[in-house]
Scaffold this active site. Structure first.
Site, PDB file in Angstrom:
ATOM      1  N   THR A  61       0.843  -1.198   0.000  1.00 50.99           N
ATOM      2  CA  THR A  61       0.000   0.000   0.000  1.00 50.99           C
ATOM      3  C   THR A  61       0.877   1.247   0.000  1.00 50.99           C
ATOM      4  O   THR A  61       0.728   2.148  -0.832  1.00 50.99           O
ATOM      5  CB  THR A  61      -0.909   0.006   1.252  1.00 50.99           C
ATOM      6  OG1 THR A  61      -1.675  -1.198   1.243  1.00 50.99           O
ATOM      7  CG2 THR A  61      -1.818   1.205   1.283  1.00 50.99           C
ATOM      8  N   SER A 188       5.761  -6.948  -1.674  1.00 51.42           N
ATOM      9  CA  SER A 188       5.346  -7.053  -0.271  1.00 51.42           C
ATOM     10  C   SER A 188       5.772  -8.388   0.334  1.00 51.42           C
ATOM     11  O   SER A 188       5.951  -9.371  -0.392  1.00 51.42           O
ATOM     12  CB  SER A 188       3.823  -6.916  -0.200  1.00 51.42           C
ATOM     13  OG  SER A 188       3.418  -6.830   1.148  1.00 51.42           O
ATOM     14  N   HIS A 190       4.142 -10.169   3.005  1.00 55.59           N
ATOM     15  CA  HIS A 190       3.172 -11.119   3.574  1.00 55.59           C
ATOM     16  C   HIS A 190       2.606 -12.099   2.563  1.00 55.59           C
ATOM     17  O   HIS A 190       2.032 -13.107   2.947  1.00 55.59           O
ATOM     18  CB  HIS A 190       2.055 -10.375   4.315  1.00 55.59           C
ATOM     19  CG  HIS A 190       1.120  -9.625   3.424  1.00 55.59           C
ATOM     20  ND1 HIS A 190       0.064 -10.220   2.798  1.00 55.59           N
ATOM     21  CD2 HIS A 190       1.084  -8.327   3.051  1.00 55.59           C
ATOM     22  CE1 HIS A 190      -0.584  -9.324   2.084  1.00 55.59           C
ATOM     23  NE2 HIS A 190       0.017  -8.172   2.220  1.00 55.59           N
ATOM     24  N   CYS A 311      -7.405  -8.186   1.363  1.00 58.09           N
ATOM     25  CA  CYS A 311      -7.204  -6.951   2.115  1.00 58.09           C
ATOM     26  C   CYS A 311      -8.413  -6.024   2.096  1.00 58.09           C
ATOM     27  O   CYS A 311      -8.543  -5.156   2.936  1.00 58.09           O
ATOM     28  CB  CYS A 311      -5.975  -6.215   1.622  1.00 58.09           C
ATOM     29  SG  CYS A 311      -5.458  -6.648  -0.011  1.00 58.09           S
TER      30      CYS A 311
END
Ligand SMILES: Cc1ncc(COP(=O)(O)O)c(C=O)c1O
Length: 372
Positions: A61, A188, A190, A311
């Protein structure tokens, strides 16, 4: 998260716990900074970068916000037009919308029924004012892989910057930043069994970018704030643990899932392309049933699947991605995304397909959309 990732992170919480800026003060700070830069190199080497071009952030993000708003701030004197696609994830879409409120123009490229943009539309949309093209590498819901090599070529020829959100392809679909000619790439931790709250932005040397978080001079003066050193080390370890064998295994599980569902459950549609999709993603519509009901019933049986992208699935709005490929509300509301990971096994594919047969069958019996 993979426990091997945690093992590598632990010493940087408890033993070498200095912040990296303490490299100017004491030896533990020097060691911390060394490890942080080593993590940068380890991550960079996965995508053909030296590592100096990796900026650590709190996740995709922040990376996409920094890329899009940072370029807009740096180049606002040169142009005010940004191009993206209709099915991007919200960090990109909402960054572009934010810029529109502040005087920028935006073009949202259409996608076809599989989720691909039309590179001719992209070429025709680039004008004098265009400063940036942001098109994702893979879609967060349907896994469609865009032809980033072709997009990069067009951007280079037209002399506009190219940003791609590679959250779902990093390590899963190998790419080289020089081959795809990207100036900015979002990644990212995760999504690859790494820690949550750590991400990166590849920023090609010389790319005009204004920092968005004001404060200190960390991260090549592009992102202020004490660096998340254990996170960065965990992210690097997670990236190294992904193997092509694992990706092949995910692809096999994905293919078996898609084949069995399409063959054995009536009135189902695959969302996205059969082959040009990330190995870990299957997304199907089960017509005449609500995706939300399916996820709840599967949860009660121990399966964790989602409707939209994980998300943002708090919203009950129809998926903008399925709406983008089909314009069909019923199809969007009946879609379910299944994501495979390191700890899944082939027999779980058969278990979930059997569960889906029962759940979808039961839900259709009470569906008002089901014909008598
Ligand atoms: C394509 C895409 N971009 C961005 C994000 C947000 O990522 P993060 O939680 O790292 O900020 C997600 C969520 O996984 C995503 O799927």
């Amino acid at each position: 998260m993979d426990e091997r990732v945690l093992d590598e992170m632990k010493p940087y919480f408890f033993d070498t716990y200095a912040v990296a800026t303490s490299e100017f003060a004491y030896s533990m700070g020097i060691e911390a900074k060394k490890k942080l830069d080593e993590a940068r190199r380890r991550i960079g080497s996965v995508i053909g970068s030296s590592g100096e071009e990796i900026i650590f952030t709190s996740g995709s993000t922040e990376s996409s916000n920094l890329a899009i708003r940072g370029v807009a701030d740096a180049l606002s004197d040169e142009g005010n037009h940004i191009i993206t696609s209709k099915t991007e994830d919200f960090p990109v879409l909402n960054s572009v919308k934010h810029l529109e409120k502040n005087g920028f123009d935006a073009t949202y490229l259409d996608v076809d029924e599989k989720g691909f943009i039309d590179t001719e539309q992209l070429k025709n949309s680039i004008g004098e004012e265009t400063i940036l093209v942001s098109v994702q590498h893979a879609n967060q819901e349907i896994g469609t892989l865009q032809d980033v090599k072709e997009i990069g070529k067009i951007c280079e020829k037209e002399d506009v910057l190219f940003h791609t959100d590679a959250t779902h392809t990093f390590t899963r679909v190998p790419f080289d930043v020089n081959e795809i000619r990207a100036d900015l790439v979002t990644i990212s931790g995760h999504t690859i069994h790494g820690p949550k709250g750590i991400g990166g932005l590849f920023v090609r040397k010389g790319t005009p970018l204004e920092k968005q978080l004001q404060g200190g001079y960390q991260e090549r003066n592009l992102r202020a704030g004490v660096e998340n050193i254990p996170g960065a080390i965990g992210f690097a370890k997670a990236a190294e643990l992904v193997t092509s064998k694992e990706n092949d295994m995910l692809r096999d599980m994905r293919n078996r899932t898609i084949d069995r569902i399409l063959n054995e459950i009536p009135s189902t549609t695959l969302n996205g392309d059969r082959k040009k999709r990330v190995p870990q993603n299957a997304n199907l519509t089960f017509h005449r049933v609500e995706g939300e009901s399916i996820t709840l019933h599967l949860d009660m049986r121990g399966f964790a699947v989602s409707t939209g992208s994980a998300c943002f699935s708090r919203s009950l709005e129809a998926s903008h991605v399925i709406m983008g490929i089909s314009g069909d509300h019923e199809r969007a509301h009946g879609s379910v995304r299944l994501t495979f990971g390191r700890y899944n096994e082939m027999e779980e594919v058969d278990m979930i397909v059997e569960a889906l047969k029962e759940v979808v069958g039961d839900l259709r019996k009470i569906s008002p959309l089901e014909e008598e």
